[in-house]
Design a protein around this motif. Structure first.
Motif, PDB file in Angstrom:
ATOM      1  N   ALA A  92       0.836  -1.206   0.000  1.00  0.00           N
ATOM      2  CA  ALA A  92       0.000   0.000   0.000  1.00  0.00           C
ATOM      3  C   ALA A  92       0.869   1.254   0.000  1.00  0.00           C
ATOM      4  CB  ALA A  92      -0.932  -0.007   1.206  1.00  0.00           C
ATOM      5  N   ARG A  93       1.952   1.235   0.780  1.00  0.00           N
ATOM      6  CA  ARG A  93       2.865   2.392   0.792  1.00  0.00           C
ATOM      7  C   ARG A  93       3.498   2.616  -0.576  1.00  0.00           C
ATOM      8  NH1 ARG A  93       3.695   0.420   6.022  1.00  0.00           N
ATOM      9  NH2 ARG A  93       5.479  -0.824   5.399  1.00  0.00           N
ATOM     10  N   ARG A  94       3.825   1.539  -1.282  1.00  0.00           N
ATOM     11  CA  ARG A  94       4.394   1.684  -2.639  1.00  0.00           C
ATOM     12  C   ARG A  94       3.369   2.325  -3.579  1.00  0.00           C
ATOM     13  NH1 ARG A  94       6.700  -3.263  -1.289  1.00  0.00           N
ATOM     14  NH2 ARG A  94       5.072  -4.455  -2.346  1.00  0.00           N
ATOM     15  N   GLN A  95       2.113   1.906  -3.474  1.00  0.00           N
ATOM     16  CA  GLN A  95       1.075   2.493  -4.328  1.00  0.00           C
ATOM     17  C   GLN A  95       0.870   3.965  -3.997  1.00  0.00           C
ATOM     18  OE1 GLN A  95       1.052  -0.227  -6.714  1.00  0.00           O
ATOM     19  NE2 GLN A  95      -0.639   1.123  -7.057  1.00  0.00           N
ATOM     20  N   ILE A  96       0.906   4.290  -2.708  1.00  0.00           N
ATOM     21  CA  ILE A  96       0.772   5.689  -2.290  1.00  0.00           C
ATOM     22  C   ILE A  96       1.913   6.514  -2.867  1.00  0.00           C
ATOM     23  CG2 ILE A  96       0.885   7.236  -0.299  1.00  0.00           C
ATOM     24  CD1 ILE A  96      -0.656   4.997   1.253  1.00  0.00           C
ATOM     25  N   ALA A  97       3.113   5.974  -2.844  1.00  0.00           N
ATOM     26  CA  ALA A  97       4.274   6.690  -3.406  1.00  0.00           C
ATOM     27  C   ALA A  97       4.079   6.949  -4.897  1.00  0.00           C
ATOM     28  CB  ALA A  97       5.556   5.900  -3.158  1.00  0.00           C
ATOM     29  N   LEU A  98       3.515   5.979  -5.604  1.00  0.00           N
ATOM     30  CA  LEU A  98       3.236   6.175  -7.035  1.00  0.00           C
ATOM     31  C   LEU A  98       2.203   7.280  -7.236  1.00  0.00           C
ATOM     32  CD1 LEU A  98       3.047   2.487  -8.308  1.00  0.00           C
ATOM     33  CD2 LEU A  98       4.779   4.190  -8.900  1.00  0.00           C
ATOM     34  N   ILE A  99       1.164   7.261  -6.441  1.00  0.00           N
ATOM     35  CA  ILE A  99       0.115   8.281  -6.545  1.00  0.00           C
ATOM     36  C   ILE A  99       0.676   9.655  -6.228  1.00  0.00           C
ATOM     37  CG2 ILE A  99      -2.002   9.134  -5.439  1.00  0.00           C
ATOM     38  CD1 ILE A  99      -2.852   6.145  -5.175  1.00  0.00           C
ATOM     39  N   ASP A 100       1.518   9.739  -5.203  1.00  0.00           N
ATOM     40  CA  ASP A 100       2.050  11.026  -4.763  1.00  0.00           C
ATOM     41  C   ASP A 100       2.972  11.691  -5.783  1.00  0.00           C
ATOM     42  OD1 ASP A 100       0.577  10.857  -2.474  1.00  0.00           O
ATOM     43  OD2 ASP A 100       2.259  10.368  -1.159  1.00  0.00           O
ATOM     44  N   ARG A 101       3.404  10.960  -6.775  1.00  0.00           N
ATOM     45  CA  ARG A 101       4.250  11.555  -7.820  1.00  0.00           C
ATOM     46  C   ARG A 101       3.445  12.429  -8.782  1.00  0.00           C
ATOM     47  NH1 ARG A 101       7.660   6.912 -10.506  1.00  0.00           N
ATOM     48  NH2 ARG A 101       7.132   5.402  -8.920  1.00  0.00           N
ATOM     49  N   HIS A 102       2.135  12.326  -8.728  1.00  0.00           N
ATOM     50  CA  HIS A 102       1.282  13.049  -9.669  1.00  0.00           C
ATOM     51  C   HIS A 102       0.427  14.078  -8.946  1.00  0.00           C
ATOM     52  CE1 HIS A 102       2.383   9.304 -11.572  1.00  0.00           C
ATOM     53  NE2 HIS A 102       2.126   9.869 -12.722  1.00  0.00           N
ATOM     54  N   THR A 103       0.408  15.278  -9.471  1.00  0.00           N
ATOM     55  CA  THR A 103      -0.472  16.315  -8.949  1.00  0.00           C
ATOM     56  C   THR A 103      -0.972  17.155 -10.104  1.00  0.00           C
ATOM     57  OG1 THR A 103       1.372  17.811  -8.573  1.00  0.00           O
ATOM     58  CG2 THR A 103       0.660  16.495  -6.696  1.00  0.00           C
ATOM     59  N   PRO A 104      -2.110  17.704 -10.044  1.00  0.00           N
ATOM     60  CA  PRO A 104      -3.097  17.531  -8.982  1.00  0.00           C
ATOM     61  C   PRO A 104      -3.745  16.163  -9.092  1.00  0.00           C
ATOM     62  CG  PRO A 104      -4.049  18.861 -10.720  1.00  0.00           C
ATOM     63  CD  PRO A 104      -2.612  18.589 -11.110  1.00  0.00           C
ATOM     64  N   LEU A 105      -4.305  15.724  -7.986  1.00  0.00           N
ATOM     65  CA  LEU A 105      -4.943  14.411  -7.972  1.00  0.00           C
ATOM     66  C   LEU A 105      -6.419  14.515  -8.329  1.00  0.00           C
ATOM     67  CD1 LEU A 105      -3.454  12.785  -4.743  1.00  0.00           C
ATOM     68  CD2 LEU A 105      -2.725  12.480  -7.105  1.00  0.00           C
ATOM     69  N   HIS A 106      -6.853  13.623  -9.198  1.00  0.00           N
ATOM     70  CA  HIS A 106      -8.257  13.455  -9.524  1.00  0.00           C
ATOM     71  C   HIS A 106      -8.977  13.141  -8.210  1.00  0.00           C
ATOM     72  CE1 HIS A 106     -11.773  11.451 -11.215  1.00  0.00           C
ATOM     73  NE2 HIS A 106     -11.426  11.913 -12.409  1.00  0.00           N
TER      74      HIS A 106
ATOM     75  N   LEU B 250      -7.943   5.264   0.987  1.00  0.00           N
ATOM     76  CA  LEU B 250      -8.172   3.840   1.248  1.00  0.00           C
ATOM     77  C   LEU B 250      -6.846   3.102   1.421  1.00  0.00           C
ATOM     78  CD1 LEU B 250     -11.032   3.207  -1.326  1.00  0.00           C
ATOM     79  CD2 LEU B 250     -11.236   3.078   1.170  1.00  0.00           C
ATOM     80  N   LEU B 251      -5.886   3.398   0.551  1.00  0.00           N
ATOM     81  CA  LEU B 251      -4.570   2.769   0.659  1.00  0.00           C
ATOM     82  C   LEU B 251      -3.876   3.181   1.946  1.00  0.00           C
ATOM     83  CD1 LEU B 251      -3.478   3.205  -3.046  1.00  0.00           C
ATOM     84  CD2 LEU B 251      -3.780   1.007  -1.881  1.00  0.00           C
TER      85      LEU B 251
ATOM     86  N   ALA C 137      -2.279   0.941   4.804  1.00  0.00           N
ATOM     87  CA  ALA C 137      -0.860   1.064   5.142  1.00  0.00           C
ATOM     88  C   ALA C 137      -0.661   1.400   6.608  1.00  0.00           C
ATOM     89  CB  ALA C 137      -0.204   2.129   4.268  1.00  0.00           C
ATOM     90  N   GLY C 138      -1.744   1.719   7.300  1.00  0.00           N
ATOM     91  CA  GLY C 138      -1.625   2.070   8.705  1.00  0.00           C
ATOM     92  C   GLY C 138      -1.153   3.493   8.910  1.00  0.00           C
ATOM     93  N   ALA C 139      -1.290   4.326   7.883  1.00  0.00           N
ATOM     94  CA  ALA C 139      -0.865   5.715   7.998  1.00  0.00           C
ATOM     95  C   ALA C 139      -1.770   6.433   8.996  1.00  0.00           C
ATOM     96  CB  ALA C 139      -0.922   6.407   6.636  1.00  0.00           C
ATOM     97  N   ALA C 140      -1.161   7.182   9.890  1.00  0.00           N
ATOM     98  CA  ALA C 140      -1.923   7.903  10.901  1.00  0.00           C
ATOM     99  C   ALA C 140      -2.714   9.044  10.273  1.00  0.00           C
ATOM    100  CB  ALA C 140      -0.983   8.437  11.974  1.00  0.00           C
ATOM    101  N   GLU C 141      -2.089   9.772   9.359  1.00  0.00           N
ATOM    102  CA  GLU C 141      -2.749  10.902   8.726  1.00  0.00           C
ATOM    103  C   GLU C 141      -2.534  10.842   7.222  1.00  0.00           C
ATOM    104  OE1 GLU C 141      -1.968  14.827  10.171  1.00  0.00           O
ATOM    105  OE2 GLU C 141      -1.558  14.071  12.166  1.00  0.00           O
ATOM    106  N   PRO C 142      -3.603  11.059   6.443  1.00  0.00           N
ATOM    107  CA  PRO C 142      -3.408  11.147   5.001  1.00  0.00           C
ATOM    108  C   PRO C 142      -2.669  12.437   4.654  1.00  0.00           C
ATOM    109  CG  PRO C 142      -5.712  11.515   5.577  1.00  0.00           C
ATOM    110  CD  PRO C 142      -4.987  11.162   6.830  1.00  0.00           C
ATOM    111  N   ARG C 143      -2.041  12.438   3.489  1.00  0.00           N
ATOM    112  CA  ARG C 143      -1.317  13.609   3.031  1.00  0.00           C
ATOM    113  C   ARG C 143      -2.283  14.780   2.934  1.00  0.00           C
ATOM    114  NH1 ARG C 143       0.988  14.227  -3.003  1.00  0.00           N
ATOM    115  NH2 ARG C 143      -1.192  13.914  -3.430  1.00  0.00           N
ATOM    116  N   SER C 144      -1.830  15.960   3.309  1.00  0.00           N
ATOM    117  CA  SER C 144      -2.662  17.142   3.199  1.00  0.00           C
ATOM    118  C   SER C 144      -2.919  17.438   1.731  1.00  0.00           C
ATOM    119  CB  SER C 144      -1.948  18.341   3.851  1.00  0.00           C
ATOM    120  OG  SER C 144      -2.659  19.516   3.567  1.00  0.00           O
TER     121      SER C 144
END
Length: 90
Positions: free
Chosen positions: A51-65, A74-75, A79-86
């Protein structure tokens, strides 16, 4: 020559905001994509790390749909992330 209403593909066009992106290019429901991703993770694999790897892939693109923002949340929960990215900067 560029037809009216079309943007060049050379990167010179200004970015499209997430709301316009959602209206122009609807994606499958994020929950459906998440389930497909989850089923694709091999048995015995570290789901949190995947899940963290998928999040890293998503985070390379902005703006996000907007649907991708939901998928990322959801990811992050997987991944057990305490807070989603702002998302305030998008």
């Amino acid at each position: 020559m560029i037809a009216s209403g079309h943007q060049p593909c050379d990167g010179s066009a200004r970015p499209i905001d997430p709301e316009t992106m959602a209206a122009v290019s609807p994606l499958p429901p994020p929950e459906e994509i998440f389930v497909d991703w989850l089923m694709s993770v091999p048995a015995g694999a570290d789901i949190e790390a995947a899940a963290r790897r998928q999040i890293a892939l998503i985070d390379r693109h902005t703006p996000l749909h907007p649907a991708v923002q939901c998928l990322r949340a959801l990811l992050a929960s997987m991944a057990g992330a305490a807070e989603p990215r702002s998302l305030s900067r998008f």
